[in-house]
Design a protein around this motif. Structure first.
Motif, mmCIF file in Angstrom:
data_model
loop_
_atom_site.group_PDB
_atom_site.id
_atom_site.type_symbol
_atom_site.label_atom_id
_atom_site.label_comp_id
_atom_site.label_asym_id
_atom_site.label_seq_id
_atom_site.Cartn_x
_atom_site.Cartn_y
_atom_site.Cartn_z
ATOM 1 N N ASN A 1 0.823 -1.211 0.000
ATOM 2 C CA ASN A 1 0.000 0.000 0.000
ATOM 3 C C ASN A 1 0.861 1.267 0.000
ATOM 4 O O ASN A 1 0.541 2.239 -0.670
ATOM 5 C CB ASN A 1 -0.945 0.027 1.207
ATOM 6 N N LEU B 1 -8.128 5.093 5.094
ATOM 7 C CA LEU B 1 -9.152 5.247 4.042
ATOM 8 C C LEU B 1 -9.805 6.637 4.108
ATOM 9 O O LEU B 1 -9.952 7.316 3.085
ATOM 10 C CB LEU B 1 -10.209 4.146 4.178
ATOM 11 N N THR C 1 -7.419 9.225 2.954
ATOM 12 C CA THR C 1 -7.170 9.084 1.513
ATOM 13 C C THR C 1 -8.339 9.649 0.708
ATOM 14 O O THR C 1 -8.133 10.295 -0.329
ATOM 15 C CB THR C 1 -6.923 7.601 1.143
#
Ligand SMILES: Nc1ncnc2c1ncn2[C@@H]1O[C@H](COP(=O)(O)OP(=O)(O)OP(=O)(O)O)[C@@H](O)[C@H]1O
Length: 135
Positions: free
Chosen positions: A40, A112, A115
């Motif tokens: 990631n 998340l 992001t």
């Protein structure tokens, strides 16, 4: 050994050169682990490179650059903390446990959420400039 070298080596206070240098060295090692082994983090590095190249090409102003930099560094910092969390959980237990699941899922959720914000900022800043290129 010179007097100042002895002083520097013995000094372990909060502003100790040795302490600060060691902390920096270990932090750089952390970034190196992530860049080598965290898929990631590698994806974030790749995406960040594209965004930075695009931002230079589209000639962003200072405020736009500040938002892009906050977005890129924020995502990477959270991804590093998420990787640390995964390792700490794996070290704490090798069994399936609902709390282990929650800890990992919550840390991933943090990445998340940030992001999503970074993507929105990217669309708002770069989107109109990219569209202008074609019309
Ligand atoms: N010990 C555990 N107990 C319960 N569920 C777990 C445990 N370890 C992992 N999980 C679940 O499996 C998911 C994947 O975990 P894993 O450790 O493979 O991390 P990951 O999210 O795949 O990250 P990466 O791909 O970066 O290693 C977690 O998000 C969590 O929901």
């Amino acid at each position: 050994m010179k007097y100042w070298q002895v002083l520097v080596l013995k000094d372990r206070g909060p502003f100790s050169v040795i302490r600060l240098f060691s902390a920096f060295k270990y932090a750089v090692q952390g970034i190196q682990y992530a860049a080598k082994s965290e898929k990631n983090f590698q994806i974030h590095l790749f995406a960040a490179s594209i965004v930075i190249i695009l931002s230079f090409f589209l000639k962003l102003d200072k405020v736009e650059w500040i938002f892009i930099i906050i977005s890129i560094f924020g995502v990477m910092a959270l991804e590093l903390v998420n990787s640390a969390m995964e390792r700490a959980v794996d070290l704490a237990t090798d069994k399936i446990h609902p709390l282990a699941k929650q800890a990992k899922d919550l840390a991933a959720a943090g990445v998340l959420v940030y992001t999503l914000m970074a993507v929105l900022i990217g669309i708002l800043i770069l989107g109109p400039k990219i569209i202008q290129l074609f019309y």
